[in-house]
Design a protein around this motif. Structure first.
Motif, PDB file in Angstrom:
ATOM      1  N   ASP A  20      10.396  51.912  16.411  1.00  0.00           N
ATOM      2  CA  ASP A  20      10.869  51.647  17.767  1.00  0.00           C
ATOM      3  C   ASP A  20      12.394  51.637  17.792  1.00  0.00           C
ATOM      4  N   VAL A  21      12.990  51.097  16.732  1.00  0.00           N
ATOM      5  CA  VAL A  21      14.440  51.003  16.667  1.00  0.00           C
ATOM      6  C   VAL A  21      14.875  51.051  15.210  1.00  0.00           C
ATOM      7  N   MET A  22      16.062  51.576  14.990  1.00  0.00           N
ATOM      8  CA  MET A  22      16.676  51.560  13.668  1.00  0.00           C
ATOM      9  C   MET A  22      17.893  50.645  13.749  1.00  0.00           C
ATOM     10  N   VAL A  23      17.961  49.656  12.876  1.00  0.00           N
ATOM     11  CA  VAL A  23      19.087  48.727  12.832  1.00  0.00           C
ATOM     12  C   VAL A  23      19.928  49.075  11.609  1.00  0.00           C
TER      13      VAL A  23
ATOM     14  N   LEU B 263      25.978  56.055   5.050  1.00  0.00           N
ATOM     15  CA  LEU B 263      25.656  57.454   5.291  1.00  0.00           C
ATOM     16  C   LEU B 263      25.750  57.741   6.783  1.00  0.00           C
ATOM     17  N   LEU B 264      26.211  58.938   7.113  1.00  0.00           N
ATOM     18  CA  LEU B 264      26.285  59.338   8.506  1.00  0.00           C
ATOM     19  C   LEU B 264      24.893  59.582   9.065  1.00  0.00           C
ATOM     20  N   LEU B 265      24.678  59.174  10.299  1.00  0.00           N
ATOM     21  CA  LEU B 265      23.417  59.430  10.977  1.00  0.00           C
ATOM     22  C   LEU B 265      23.634  60.571  11.969  1.00  0.00           C
ATOM     23  N   PRO B 266      23.093  61.766  11.685  1.00  0.00           N
ATOM     24  CA  PRO B 266      23.247  62.885  12.616  1.00  0.00           C
ATOM     25  C   PRO B 266      22.584  62.570  13.956  1.00  0.00           C
ATOM     26  N   ALA B 267      22.980  63.304  14.983  1.00  0.00           N
ATOM     27  CA  ALA B 267      22.394  63.107  16.313  1.00  0.00           C
ATOM     28  C   ALA B 267      20.882  63.267  16.274  1.00  0.00           C
ATOM     29  N   SER B 268      20.389  64.161  15.421  1.00  0.00           N
ATOM     30  CA  SER B 268      18.940  64.379  15.321  1.00  0.00           C
ATOM     31  C   SER B 268      18.222  63.158  14.773  1.00  0.00           C
ATOM     32  N   VAL B 269      18.912  62.344  13.970  1.00  0.00           N
ATOM     33  CA  VAL B 269      18.333  61.099  13.457  1.00  0.00           C
ATOM     34  C   VAL B 269      18.409  59.997  14.504  1.00  0.00           C
ATOM     35  N   LEU B 270      19.513  59.933  15.227  1.00  0.00           N
ATOM     36  CA  LEU B 270      19.678  58.903  16.251  1.00  0.00           C
ATOM     37  C   LEU B 270      18.590  58.986  17.320  1.00  0.00           C
ATOM     38  N   SER B 271      18.050  60.169  17.519  1.00  0.00           N
ATOM     39  CA  SER B 271      17.049  60.361  18.576  1.00  0.00           C
ATOM     40  C   SER B 271      15.627  60.079  18.111  1.00  0.00           C
ATOM     41  N   ILE B 272      15.419  59.814  16.816  1.00  0.00           N
ATOM     42  CA  ILE B 272      14.057  59.612  16.308  1.00  0.00           C
ATOM     43  C   ILE B 272      13.459  58.271  16.740  1.00  0.00           C
ATOM     44  N   PRO B 273      14.140  57.134  16.541  1.00  0.00           N
ATOM     45  CA  PRO B 273      13.548  55.873  16.994  1.00  0.00           C
ATOM     46  C   PRO B 273      13.355  55.878  18.511  1.00  0.00           C
ATOM     47  N   GLN B 274      12.231  55.380  18.960  1.00  0.00           N
ATOM     48  CA  GLN B 274      11.881  55.444  20.374  1.00  0.00           C
ATOM     49  C   GLN B 274      12.941  54.785  21.260  1.00  0.00           C
ATOM     50  N   ARG B 275      13.525  53.679  20.757  1.00  0.00           N
ATOM     51  CA  ARG B 275      14.488  52.942  21.572  1.00  0.00           C
ATOM     52  C   ARG B 275      15.914  53.087  21.048  1.00  0.00           C
ATOM     53  N   GLY B 276      16.110  54.026  20.145  1.00  0.00           N
ATOM     54  CA  GLY B 276      17.440  54.312  19.669  1.00  0.00           C
ATOM     55  C   GLY B 276      17.836  53.527  18.424  1.00  0.00           C
ATOM     56  N   CYS B 277      19.130  53.546  18.114  1.00  0.00           N
ATOM     57  CA  CYS B 277      19.653  52.907  16.906  1.00  0.00           C
ATOM     58  C   CYS B 277      20.726  51.881  17.289  1.00  0.00           C
TER      59      CYS B 277
ATOM     60  N   LEU C 178      20.852  62.269   5.289  1.00  0.00           N
ATOM     61  CA  LEU C 178      19.814  62.252   6.318  1.00  0.00           C
ATOM     62  C   LEU C 178      19.772  63.534   7.137  1.00  0.00           C
ATOM     63  N   SER C 179      20.535  64.517   6.727  1.00  0.00           N
ATOM     64  CA  SER C 179      20.613  65.751   7.506  1.00  0.00           C
ATOM     65  C   SER C 179      19.518  66.750   7.171  1.00  0.00           C
ATOM     66  N   THR C 180      18.743  66.493   6.107  1.00  0.00           N
ATOM     67  CA  THR C 180      17.714  67.451   5.718  1.00  0.00           C
ATOM     68  C   THR C 180      16.456  67.277   6.551  1.00  0.00           C
ATOM     69  N   ALA C 181      15.705  68.359   6.673  1.00  0.00           N
ATOM     70  CA  ALA C 181      14.453  68.326   7.437  1.00  0.00           C
ATOM     71  C   ALA C 181      13.459  67.357   6.798  1.00  0.00           C
ATOM     72  N   GLU C 182      13.457  67.294   5.461  1.00  0.00           N
ATOM     73  CA  GLU C 182      12.529  66.408   4.759  1.00  0.00           C
ATOM     74  C   GLU C 182      12.830  64.936   5.058  1.00  0.00           C
ATOM     75  N   ALA C 183      14.104  64.575   4.996  1.00  0.00           N
ATOM     76  CA  ALA C 183      14.476  63.186   5.266  1.00  0.00           C
ATOM     77  C   ALA C 183      14.141  62.800   6.695  1.00  0.00           C
ATOM     78  N   GLN C 184      14.364  63.695   7.627  1.00  0.00           N
ATOM     79  CA  GLN C 184      14.094  63.386   9.025  1.00  0.00           C
ATOM     80  C   GLN C 184      12.597  63.338   9.304  1.00  0.00           C
ATOM     81  N   ALA C 185      11.834  64.151   8.600  1.00  0.00           N
ATOM     82  CA  ALA C 185      10.382  64.110   8.770  1.00  0.00           C
ATOM     83  C   ALA C 185       9.813  62.789   8.266  1.00  0.00           C
ATOM     84  N   ARG C 186      10.355  62.278   7.164  1.00  0.00           N
ATOM     85  CA  ARG C 186       9.890  60.986   6.623  1.00  0.00           C
ATOM     86  C   ARG C 186      10.219  59.857   7.594  1.00  0.00           C
ATOM     87  N   LEU C 187      11.394  59.910   8.192  1.00  0.00           N
ATOM     88  CA  LEU C 187      11.761  58.890   9.173  1.00  0.00           C
ATOM     89  C   LEU C 187      10.874  58.993  10.411  1.00  0.00           C
TER      90      LEU C 187
END
Length: 318
Positions: free
Chosen positions: A87-90, A96-110, A72-81
């Motif tokens: 609103d939230v990722m469960v 797989l590790l979720l980078p900080a940049s991924v944790l911040s994508i869902p509006q209400r977090g993970c 999930l660290s690639t720009a492409e994967a993060q753009a798709r997410l």
């Protein structure tokens, strides 16, 4: 799970059987699962054919969109997410590790469903490490994810005792159900701001390192109790094992022999053989092997094993 006025847009991330019941809860809820993330198909079985994960199989049955990035660290994967506008990722045993940049994508977090009573047993194998350590209880935590490994604040938890007969498999199956119940019970209350996550204590933190087959070898210098915990923890994988003559014995079930008195035999030495089991000396006490397996054979009670094999008092197990 009580319905929200505005259903959440949820991205679910999970891979093994443990994560299946929680996904089913979300499918049955008023919320919208906009995508399911799971690890790429892996070779499995004797034919080593690519096989979908249990979570992917359920997602396919439910007709849900599926994403299987290698990382999930690639720009492409993060753009798709990002395009999913969750609103939230469960997350439950995604792998797989979720980078900080991924944790911040869902509006209400993970949110993460973690199979231990945090802060005890952060890491990859909390179920097995709890049994191996002789813990009397374990459970599941619903936690808000942060960049640190399983360090986020805890929303809620469910506990369950670990019995003297529990194995890694039985506790796994029980916690998978409890994880789904916890999500069903508390997701909406968390989303409505009725549950406030509590930061974890810095005390009592243990790291549940990943299981490997190398760790499955029995060290007979340990106590019978410690080895009994190991056998239960490593059932059904990687299965505790020892060397007998020129072959490997897998030990599926074993128990401490109570009231055996002082042990004068060398650790690993067979001191008694009978229908009830094979008693082996350890660094402290006797361990009775009750279900074992030869290579290429099925696991079987010792009473059946002895019908086709001869193991004698005085033999040394490696």
């Amino acid at each position: 799970m009580k319905s929200q006025t505005t259903p959440l847009r949820i991205v679910y991330a999970g891979t093994p059987e443990f994560a299946v019941p929680a996904l089913q809860v979300l499918i049955d809820s008023a919320h919208t699962v906009v995508a399911v993330y799971t690890q790429p198909d892996r070779p499995a079985g004797r034919g080593r054919q690519l096989t979908a994960s249990p979570v992917k199989q359920l997602a396919l049955e439910a007709g849900l969109p599926i994403e299987q990035p290698e990382k999930l660290s690639t720009a492409e994967a993060q753009a798709r997410l990002q395009a999913l506008a969750p609103d939230v990722m469960v997350v439950a045993a995604y792998g797989l590790l979720l980078p900080a940049s991924v944790l911040s994508i869902p509006q209400r977090g993970c949110l993460n469903l973690h199979a231990s009573l945090l802060p005890r047993w952060r890491g990859a194998a909390p179920i097995q490490r709890a049994i191996e350590a002789g813990d009397s209880q374990t459970g599941v935590c619903l936690m808000e994810m942060t960049a640190g490994l399983d360090e986020g604040p805890v929303v809620s938890q469910i506990t369950t005792p670990i019995s003297d007969t529990d194995t890694g498999g039985s506790v796994h199956d029980r916690l998978a159900v409890l994880a789904a119940e916890l999500l069903q019970r508390d997701l909406d209350a968390w989303a409505a701001g009725q549950l406030v996550a509590v930061p974890q204590s810095d005390q009592g933190v243990e790291y549940a390192r990943k299981l490997t087959t190398a760790q499955a070898w029995i060290d007979w210098s340990k106590s019978a109790q410690a080895l009994a915990w190991q056998v239960r923890a490593f059932n059904p994988w990687p299965v505790a094992r020892c060397q007998w003559s020129q072959t490997t014995l897998r030990v599926w079930h074993a128990e401490v022999v109570s009231g055996s008195g002082p042990i004068t035999s060398t650790p690993g030495q067979v001191v008694a053989v009978g229908r009830d089991g094979i008693d082996v000396a350890t660094g402290d006490g006797l361990l009775r092997l009750t279900q074992i397996q030869l290579p290429g054979r099925r696991a079987q009670p010792v009473s059946q094993f002895l019908q086709g094999q001869a193991i004698s008092v005085g033999e040394q197990l490696g």
